[in-house]
Design a protein around this motif. Structure first.
Motif, PDB file in Angstrom:
ATOM      1  N   PRO B 119       0.824  -1.224   0.000  1.00  0.00           N
ATOM      2  CA  PRO B 119       0.000   0.000   0.000  1.00  0.00           C
ATOM      3  C   PRO B 119       0.850   1.263   0.000  1.00  0.00           C
ATOM      4  CG  PRO B 119      -0.794  -1.561   1.640  1.00  0.00           C
ATOM      5  CD  PRO B 119       0.497  -2.103   1.127  1.00  0.00           C
ATOM      6  N   LEU B 120       1.943   1.248   0.735  1.00  0.00           N
ATOM      7  CA  LEU B 120       2.820   2.416   0.782  1.00  0.00           C
ATOM      8  C   LEU B 120       3.480   2.625  -0.580  1.00  0.00           C
ATOM      9  CD1 LEU B 120       4.475   1.724   4.256  1.00  0.00           C
ATOM     10  CD2 LEU B 120       2.743   3.451   3.721  1.00  0.00           C
ATOM     11  N   SER B 121       3.875   1.515  -1.206  1.00  0.00           N
ATOM     12  CA  SER B 121       4.496   1.599  -2.525  1.00  0.00           C
ATOM     13  C   SER B 121       3.525   2.204  -3.539  1.00  0.00           C
ATOM     14  CB  SER B 121       4.900   0.207  -3.009  1.00  0.00           C
ATOM     15  OG  SER B 121       6.182  -0.118  -2.567  1.00  0.00           O
ATOM     16  N   ILE B 198       4.144 -15.715 -15.075  1.00  0.00           N
ATOM     17  CA  ILE B 198       4.738 -14.816 -14.086  1.00  0.00           C
ATOM     18  C   ILE B 198       4.870 -13.403 -14.643  1.00  0.00           C
ATOM     19  CG2 ILE B 198       6.883 -14.286 -12.833  1.00  0.00           C
ATOM     20  CD1 ILE B 198       7.185 -17.299 -12.366  1.00  0.00           C
ATOM     21  N   VAL B 199       5.293 -13.301 -15.890  1.00  0.00           N
ATOM     22  CA  VAL B 199       5.408 -11.989 -16.524  1.00  0.00           C
ATOM     23  C   VAL B 199       4.050 -11.294 -16.527  1.00  0.00           C
ATOM     24  CG1 VAL B 199       5.761 -10.824 -18.734  1.00  0.00           C
ATOM     25  CG2 VAL B 199       7.457 -12.468 -17.905  1.00  0.00           C
ATOM     26  N   ALA B 200       3.011 -12.063 -16.797  1.00  0.00           N
ATOM     27  CA  ALA B 200       1.660 -11.487 -16.816  1.00  0.00           C
ATOM     28  C   ALA B 200       1.295 -10.957 -15.428  1.00  0.00           C
ATOM     29  CB  ALA B 200       0.656 -12.531 -17.268  1.00  0.00           C
ATOM     30  N   LEU B 201       1.624 -11.736 -14.406  1.00  0.00           N
ATOM     31  CA  LEU B 201       1.303 -11.317 -13.041  1.00  0.00           C
ATOM     32  C   LEU B 201       2.142 -10.105 -12.637  1.00  0.00           C
ATOM     33  CD1 LEU B 201       0.999 -14.865 -11.432  1.00  0.00           C
ATOM     34  CD2 LEU B 201      -0.820 -13.150 -11.580  1.00  0.00           C
ATOM     35  N   HIS B 202       3.405 -10.100 -13.046  1.00  0.00           N
ATOM     36  CA  HIS B 202       4.260  -8.944 -12.764  1.00  0.00           C
ATOM     37  C   HIS B 202       3.706  -7.695 -13.446  1.00  0.00           C
ATOM     38  CE1 HIS B 202       8.227 -11.194 -11.541  1.00  0.00           C
ATOM     39  NE2 HIS B 202       7.257 -11.306 -10.652  1.00  0.00           N
ATOM     40  N   THR B 203       3.193  -7.881 -14.652  1.00  0.00           N
ATOM     41  CA  THR B 203       2.608  -6.749 -15.374  1.00  0.00           C
ATOM     42  C   THR B 203       1.396  -6.216 -14.608  1.00  0.00           C
ATOM     43  OG1 THR B 203       3.346  -7.749 -17.437  1.00  0.00           O
ATOM     44  CG2 THR B 203       1.715  -5.981 -17.602  1.00  0.00           C
ATOM     45  N   ASP B 204       0.582  -7.131 -14.097  1.00  0.00           N
ATOM     46  CA  ASP B 204      -0.560  -6.711 -13.272  1.00  0.00           C
ATOM     47  C   ASP B 204      -0.074  -5.863 -12.105  1.00  0.00           C
ATOM     48  OD1 ASP B 204      -2.287  -8.050 -14.881  1.00  0.00           O
ATOM     49  OD2 ASP B 204      -2.609  -9.750 -13.515  1.00  0.00           O
ATOM     50  N   ILE B 205       1.003  -6.337 -11.475  1.00  0.00           N
ATOM     51  CA  ILE B 205       1.541  -5.629 -10.306  1.00  0.00           C
ATOM     52  C   ILE B 205       2.022  -4.233 -10.704  1.00  0.00           C
ATOM     53  CG2 ILE B 205       3.467  -5.605  -8.669  1.00  0.00           C
ATOM     54  CD1 ILE B 205       3.165  -8.700  -8.546  1.00  0.00           C
ATOM     55  N   VAL B 209       0.601  -0.630  -9.454  1.00  0.00           N
ATOM     56  CA  VAL B 209       1.464   0.381  -8.830  1.00  0.00           C
ATOM     57  C   VAL B 209       1.336   1.701  -9.572  1.00  0.00           C
ATOM     58  CG1 VAL B 209       3.856   1.056  -8.415  1.00  0.00           C
ATOM     59  CG2 VAL B 209       3.113  -1.258  -7.863  1.00  0.00           C
ATOM     60  N   GLU B 210       1.375   1.604 -10.884  1.00  0.00           N
ATOM     61  CA  GLU B 210       1.282   2.820 -11.696  1.00  0.00           C
ATOM     62  C   GLU B 210      -0.052   3.530 -11.454  1.00  0.00           C
ATOM     63  OE1 GLU B 210       2.194   2.237 -15.803  1.00  0.00           O
ATOM     64  OE2 GLU B 210       2.519   4.387 -16.082  1.00  0.00           O
ATOM     65  N   ALA B 211      -1.111   2.718 -11.357  1.00  0.00           N
ATOM     66  CA  ALA B 211      -2.450   3.291 -11.140  1.00  0.00           C
ATOM     67  C   ALA B 211      -2.653   3.681  -9.678  1.00  0.00           C
ATOM     68  CB  ALA B 211      -3.513   2.285 -11.573  1.00  0.00           C
ATOM     69  N   GLN B 212      -1.669   3.396  -8.851  1.00  0.00           N
ATOM     70  CA  GLN B 212      -1.763   3.660  -7.403  1.00  0.00           C
ATOM     71  C   GLN B 212      -3.012   3.022  -6.812  1.00  0.00           C
ATOM     72  OE1 GLN B 212      -1.011   8.123  -7.547  1.00  0.00           O
ATOM     73  NE2 GLN B 212       0.769   7.405  -6.418  1.00  0.00           N
ATOM     74  N   ASP B 213      -3.276   1.810  -7.292  1.00  0.00           N
ATOM     75  CA  ASP B 213      -4.461   1.085  -6.862  1.00  0.00           C
ATOM     76  C   ASP B 213      -4.046  -0.009  -5.864  1.00  0.00           C
ATOM     77  OD1 ASP B 213      -6.684  -0.502  -6.578  1.00  0.00           O
ATOM     78  OD2 ASP B 213      -7.287  -0.340  -8.681  1.00  0.00           O
ATOM     79  N   ALA B 214      -4.080   0.324  -4.585  1.00  0.00           N
ATOM     80  CA  ALA B 214      -3.601  -0.594  -3.552  1.00  0.00           C
ATOM     81  C   ALA B 214      -4.371  -1.916  -3.512  1.00  0.00           C
ATOM     82  CB  ALA B 214      -3.622   0.087  -2.189  1.00  0.00           C
ATOM     83  N   PRO B 215      -5.695  -1.893  -3.543  1.00  0.00           N
ATOM     84  CA  PRO B 215      -6.423  -3.176  -3.488  1.00  0.00           C
ATOM     85  C   PRO B 215      -6.070  -4.082  -4.672  1.00  0.00           C
ATOM     86  CG  PRO B 215      -7.900  -1.340  -3.078  1.00  0.00           C
ATOM     87  CD  PRO B 215      -6.607  -0.742  -3.516  1.00  0.00           C
TER      88      PRO B 215
END
Lengths: 251, 251
Positions: B119-121, B198-205, B209-215
DNA sequence: ATACATTTTATTGTCTGACATTTAATCTGG
DNA sequence: CCAGATTAAATGTCAGACAATAAAATGTAT
């Protein structure tokens, strides 16, 4: 295992590194006996005192243990959680005390980590853990408790919460964060009023754990973090005021 | 600073403890010079080699540094985050390798901690951090990457996520957890299919982060943890199968 | 033969004294 | 005033010795 005699680095440091690397790589396994100091001295072509300095370096990191007498020697040590835990507390404490880490940063880290294991604690809590938490809350409510004792009880309470997650790795990682905060917390003077408030928040936490209510637990921890920071800020402010007064007097 | 010559404990260990306690208590402050080895030997009434062994113990913990030459000596070292970080990684790695910690326990701890700072990230992410994450994702998608390189990139990616929280204490605490997992992760053989996942999941992450969407970020991390455990379990199973086959042949 | 006491031996712990190396401060000559 | 040589103080390393410890080997009495 080799060293470079022409390097500017201490021979004992090089030897320690060589052995450490061998342990990490698995070339030396747990409980395996290292060659005797004399043999190591021959092997690395250095004197025994130099070898001994290297071995003491490794002993300081709990990587080896030594035994005297016939069939004694240095043995690769099984790194226990308690050893690693103790080292981490020392390191973390010094890190905070030497690097002008603000209370806010340390506090944020601590509660972020604690909240990380809170859901697991809520799920897996044991009667034992709950009993510890209740006992510490009771202690914290007693008048005449010194600030240090209050803080120590606080640490025990939070450790119970963390250990409740039933994950040794998590407990180990969090130990440093929680305990390293204690010196900072000890700076706070707890008034009767603030103790009352903290006890109330701790009770909320214990209740949430007992009810296995993760969201409620998270909310309680957030409130406790906010209150802790509030207390710390008032301490900082009163310090600043006192400093300003002093400044004023001398001026 | 005193020691007990009648104790069964090594003199060098006692001396190291005495000095270490003085540092922790603040009696010796950062960059302060300790007495010379000869003076310490006189003070503790021991020989210089014994003092040196004690100093090497402290040096191994980065508590002091030594300088040769005139006006040299041992100085109290400011413990830096990088030093503490390196020590924690070593300790955590050995702890996991020596204590038969199950993949599940280590994995749970790692992701619990990582989700703690997520969340902080999400809130504080910088363009730099995002760029690192995207770059590592790109690298992970390239064919011909060894499993080790893939894992290393994975560590860099997750470190970027953790550092994004902008809390040095948190980064330090998490470093051990993330890096210590690497040897365990290296046991996994990543198929083209699993890398893609994994790449797909990393992309989601990264997107979260970019969208600042913590949930959303939390959800992505939960999915990645589940997938990581799935992969590890299949590895364990295939190992067991192979072991069973071997057993069958010899029987 | 076995249990117990004794001796031996291997190993770490410590001391003494010396020399090597490094580096900052001091001295000296231009 | 500056540059180079000298000095001094400190750590780094070595060699050899002895002390302390604890296990293993040996001897001895039952």
């Amino acid at each position: 295992m080799r060293i470079d005699p022409d390097s500017t680095v201490d021979l004992s440091a090089q030897i320690a590194k060589a052995i450490r690397d061998a342990i990490i790589a698995g070339d030396l396994i747990v409980d395996q006996r290292l060659p005797s100091e004399s043999e190591l001295a021959d092997h690395f072509d250095v004197s025994r005192p130099t070898v001994r300095e290297a071995l003491k370096r490794l002993a300081a990191q709990s990587l080896i243990r030594t035994q005297r007498g016939a069939s004694g020697g240095a043995f690769v040590n099984r790194l226990r959680f308690e050893d690693a835990y103790a080292q981490q507390v020392t390191t973390s404490t010094l890190l905070l005390s030497m690097n002008a880490v603000s209370f806010d940063v340390a506090c944020e880290a601590r509660y972020a980590l604690e909240r990380a294991c809170a859901p697991l604690s809520a799920e897996r809590r044991t009667p034992d853990q709950l009993a510890t938490m209740r006992a510490e809350i009771h202690r914290q409510g007693q008048p005449g408790l010194t600030d240090e004792a209050f803080c120590a009880s606080d640490v025990t309470f939070h450790r119970a919460l963390v250990d409740g997650a039933g994950n040794k790795v998590l407990s180990y990682q969090l130990a440093g964060a929680v305990e390293a905060m204690q010196p900072l917390m000890n700076m706070i003077t707890f008034t009767a009023r603030s103790r009352e408030e903290i006890v109330a928040l701790h009770t909320d936490i214990a209740n949430a754990v007992e009810a296995q209510d993760a969201p409620k637990l998270d909310a309680a921890l957030i409130k406790l973090e906010a209150y802790t920071r509030l207390l710390a800020h008032s301490v900082v402010k009163s310090h600043e005021n006192r400093a300003a007064e002093k400044e004023h007097k001398t001026a």
